[in-house]
Design a protein around this motif. Structure first.
Motif, PDB file in Angstrom:
ATOM      1  N   LYS A  17      31.679  34.208   8.371  1.00 54.22           N
ATOM      2  CA  LYS A  17      30.315  33.973   8.824  1.00 54.22           C
ATOM      3  C   LYS A  17      30.057  32.467   8.970  1.00 54.22           C
ATOM      4  O   LYS A  17      29.478  32.008   9.961  1.00 54.22           O
ATOM      5  CB  LYS A  17      29.325  34.586   7.828  1.00 54.22           C
ATOM      6  N   PHE A  18      30.503  31.711   7.989  1.00 52.60           N
ATOM      7  CA  PHE A  18      30.342  30.248   8.076  1.00 52.60           C
ATOM      8  C   PHE A  18      31.143  29.668   9.254  1.00 52.60           C
ATOM      9  O   PHE A  18      30.684  28.751   9.941  1.00 52.60           O
ATOM     10  CB  PHE A  18      30.777  29.587   6.762  1.00 52.60           C
ATOM     11  N   PHE A  19      32.328  30.222   9.447  1.00 55.63           N
ATOM     12  CA  PHE A  19      33.146  29.786  10.587  1.00 55.63           C
ATOM     13  C   PHE A  19      32.372  29.973  11.886  1.00 55.63           C
ATOM     14  O   PHE A  19      32.281  29.063  12.722  1.00 55.63           O
ATOM     15  CB  PHE A  19      34.437  30.612  10.660  1.00 55.63           C
ATOM     16  N   ASP A  20      31.814  31.189  12.059  1.00 57.72           N
ATOM     17  CA  ASP A  20      31.099  31.505  13.296  1.00 57.72           C
ATOM     18  C   ASP A  20      29.895  30.598  13.497  1.00 57.72           C
ATOM     19  O   ASP A  20      29.532  30.278  14.632  1.00 57.72           O
ATOM     20  CB  ASP A  20      30.647  32.971  13.290  1.00 57.72           C
ATOM     21  N   ALA A  21      29.316  30.147  12.395  1.00 60.20           N
ATOM     22  CA  ALA A  21      28.142  29.268  12.484  1.00 60.20           C
ATOM     23  C   ALA A  21      28.531  27.796  12.586  1.00 60.20           C
ATOM     24  O   ALA A  21      27.656  26.925  12.708  1.00 60.20           O
ATOM     25  CB  ALA A  21      27.241  29.485  11.264  1.00 60.20           C
TER      26      ALA A  21
END
Length: 734
Positions: A17-21
């Protein structure tokens, strides 16, 4: 593990999720928390490797990916993550790290051609060309139709001077991807190296049209134009490259060289000074700066620049170092104040650094030791075109007794012309060598069974001395161009004549000095524009002294003696004419040297015009230089009915004049001290009837002398070859 209460799967979902953000720091913190609980959690380790790579910490990324591979080498994105790290190394020019990383990955993915391609790239950038070839050979075997791999293979082959092989790979790459800029550029470079300059210009120009914002393309285009002798156009390309990328310092050596070759010597010197003010860490800049200082006759400064250039690269076999050392030897040869022993010591050092290590490649010969057999004789030179050597080499080759010698021409001319075509008709075997490496050429000579191998180049441009260092023929010798020892212990003989040497001079030659029965060469002039004219003093009322020699020969000793002659002859003037004096500033610098002795500027006619015959029509007496005598221009003077005064100095470059004067029977023009030189010139200048007589009859004397007796010279050379071969046949078995 369950007792920890830590949910690794949930944590990895947070990482994604952090990667995608785009929140990489947060993703990294969660990943670190995972491996604190589970140190061998492959997905978290791969995530940390990816994050570290994306945040420009490739070393940390490599550490994580190595741990990840150890746990799970077949993770779905492992290859992609590793290549991302490698690209970071490439961008940062951290080639040693890239080599270490790609070599490590090859043990896990030995069938992955891209891994081997990265390894090859890393080694190319570090100058490890043989090792790069090993890696790229594996890459090509695994990915035979990948244009990027093929281009890199072409690149390393160019670096190994195997340009013909490189072209095969580059053309295949471009057949697959015709608009590949790097492929067009590399193909252009390969074509340039083998002398196909028009094709080189066409390919690099196409690359420029595809991407006109890449400065290095204009640099390489300039190199192609320079090789095509279009120096002004080359200079434009270099300037454009620097406009696009002012910090592209590798342009400067090429710009310095093109300015020099275009006759803009002073501008070339200033360009070198400007480049060195930017950086003093590029050996090629020091080398080019040394060349232009040498051209301007600043020999001491040129020597210092060459020594600086040599201080960077320790690879004894690098072609750059060898070229710079050759240029250093050139300067030493012309230096007016060095002893013959000091100069020879530098040649000995050249042999130790560049030639002696190749003795490990020497092998036994299969040549039949039959004293009376027809000898296979190979001539090695780039001068098989419209080059000054044709006045001496062509008459020998034409006059050779084909029943006694079978002639092989190992030719690497920079281009082919009508003279090349004529040479081809005169030899038994024509072997183009420009696209052969030194190893390849040495093996070809062995395969041809050459008995006598003749180096015609010495330390001139395009020489193949490293081939001779490999001892590919039973008997080898140096003759003609350069006029002094090669320094190579691998070469058996130095072919010359008695007037060019002195007693007890063997210690100044690495080869055994072999004297011919007559002169060291035979001369066939280009007579198309060589009409005889009356002595110029008849029209001018002045005695005109002249020299058509290069500037490096006109040193402080020569200037002093010539100024003494002019001072003693108020009704005289001096013409100095050669390609080194195209630049007006160079002309004035030379004039100032005479003016310091009180010689009026109006009496000095310094410049460049061609052909030489037209200049010589305005000369009454030619003046030879010393301690390095002139060469062909002395013979041209005699052919135009002009006597010359020469000073005998060190063997053998300082006794070329003595060789010529002995062969024509005019030793009375030979001096042995500077005072005697001046006296002989002044006495000759006062004998107007004698000058008239010489103007009318000297050409006929020359034509009837050994200097122009082509059959006699050929027999003398063949006798020497036969005796050398006899010595070999009677010598010890290998």
């Amino acid at each position: 593990m369950a007792k920890t209460g830590f949910d690794a799967r949930k944590a990895m979902r947070e990482v994604h999720k952090f990667f995608d953000a785009g929140a990489l720091p947060e993703a990294k913190q969660v990943s670190l928390s995972i491996i604190r609980h589970f140190p061998r959690h492959a997905e978290a380790l791969y995530a940390l490797a990816r994050i570290s790579g994306d945040t420009n910490e490739p070393d940390e990324a490599m550490a994580y990916i190595k741990l990840a591979f150890d746990v799970m080498p077949h993770f779905p994105d492992n290859r992609k993550i590793a290549f991302g790290i490698f690209n970071k190394y490439l961008l940062a020019r951290q080639y040693a790290q890239l080599e270490e990383g790609s070599l490590w990955l090859s043990s896990y993915l030995p069938r992955d051609g891209i891994v081997w391609d990265y390894l090859g790239l890393a080694r190319i950038e570090q100058g490890k060309f043989p090792q790069a070839l090993d890696a790229l050979s594996k890459a090509v075997s695994l990915l035979p139709n990948n244009p990027h791999v093929l281009v890199n293979m072409g690149n390393v082959l160019i670096s190994l001077e195997r340009c013909a092989d490189a072209i095969v790979y580059l053309e295949k790459a471009l057949a697959i991807q015709p608009d590949m800029v790097v492929g067009l550029n590399n193909l252009g470079n390969a074509l340039r190296f083998i002398g196909k300059t028009e094709e080189a210009i066409a390919n690099i120009s196409k690359a420029v049209k595809l991407n006109p914002n890449l400065a290095y393309l204009f640099n390489n285009l300039g190199l192609a134009y320079r090789e095509h002798s279009m120096y002004s156009v080359a200079i434009e390309q270099y300037h454009h490259a620097l406009q696009l990328q002012p910090d592209l310092v590798q342009v400067y050596p090429n710009l310095i060289d093109a300015l020099r070759q275009n006759g803009q010597v002073q501008e070339s010197i200033e360009c070198g000074q400007h480049a060195l003010a930017i950086t003093q860490d590029i050996p090629e800049i020091w080398g080019a700066y040394g060349d232009t200082l040498r051209e301007a006759n600043h020999l001491d400064a040129a020597i210092e620049a060459y020594i600086k250039a040599l201080s960077f690269k320790q690879d004894a076999q690098s072609s750059f170092n060898r070229k710079i050392y050759t240029n250093l030897l050139f300067c030493l040869n012309y230096h007016p104040d060095l002893t013959p022993e000091v100069i020879y010591n530098a040649y000995h050092e050249f042999n130790l650094r560049f030639a002696a290590p190749l003795k490990t490649t020497w092998r036994e010969f299969e040549n039949a030791r039959v004293p009376g057999k027809r000898l296979k004789v190979g001539y090695v030179t780039q001068a098989f075109y419209n080059h000054v050597c044709k006045y001496f080499l062509l008459p020998l080759i034409e006059a050779h007794d084909k029943a006694q010698v079978e002639i092989y021409a190992y030719a690497n001319p920079p281009f082919e012309d009508e003279v090349t075509t004529y040479y081809k008709k005169q030899v038994d075997h024509w072997v183009p060598t420009r696209d052969m490496t030194d190893d390849m050429l040495a093996e070809r000579i062995r395969a041809d069974g050459i008995d006598i191998l003749v180096d015609v180049a010495g330390h001139t441009n395009g020489n193949r001395l490293p081939v001779f260092a490999r001892k590919p023929a039973p008997v080898s010798l140096h003759w003609l161009e350069y006029g002094y020892t090669t320094g190579l212990s691998a070469i058996d003989y130095y072919l010359t004549d008695k007037p060019t040497i002195t007693d007890n001079c063997a210690h100044l030659f690495s080869e055994k000095v072999w004297c011919l029965d007559g002169p060291a060469y035979v001369y066939r002039p280009d007579t198309r524009r060589a009409e005889l004219t009356p002595s110029p003093f008849e029209a001018t009322g002045l005695i005109t002294f002249g020299s058509l020699s290069r500037s490096t020969r006109i040193n402080h000793r020569v200037v002093r003696v010539w100024a003494t002659i002019l001072d003693a002859m108020p009704n005289s003037q001096l013409i100095i004419n050669s390609g080194d004096f195209k630049d007006p500033q160079v002309q004035e610098e030379m004039a100032s040297r005479f003016m310091r002795y009180g010689i009026d500027r109006s009496r000095l006619h310094i410049g460049f015009s061609t052909p030489s015959w037209e200049v010589l029509k305005h000369v009454d007496i030619s003046l030879d230089c010393f301690p390095h005598n002139s060469g062909t221009t002395l013979l041209e003077s005699l052919y135009m009915g002009i006597p010359f005064i020469s000073l005998a100095d060190r063997p053998s470059v300082g006794r070329i004049g003595a060789s010529i004067l002995t062969a024509i029977g005019h030793e009375e023009w030979q001096a042995y001290t500077e005072d005697e030189y001046a006296q002989k010139a002044i006495i000759l200048a006062h004998d107007l009837d004698g000058l008239r007589s010489l103007r009318a009859g000297l050409r006929q004397e020359m034509e009837q002398s050994l200097l122009m007796n082509e059959p006699a010279f050929a027999r003398s050379v063949e006798k020497a070859y036969r005796q050398m071969w006899q010595i070999y046949c009677e010598g010890p078995q290998e």
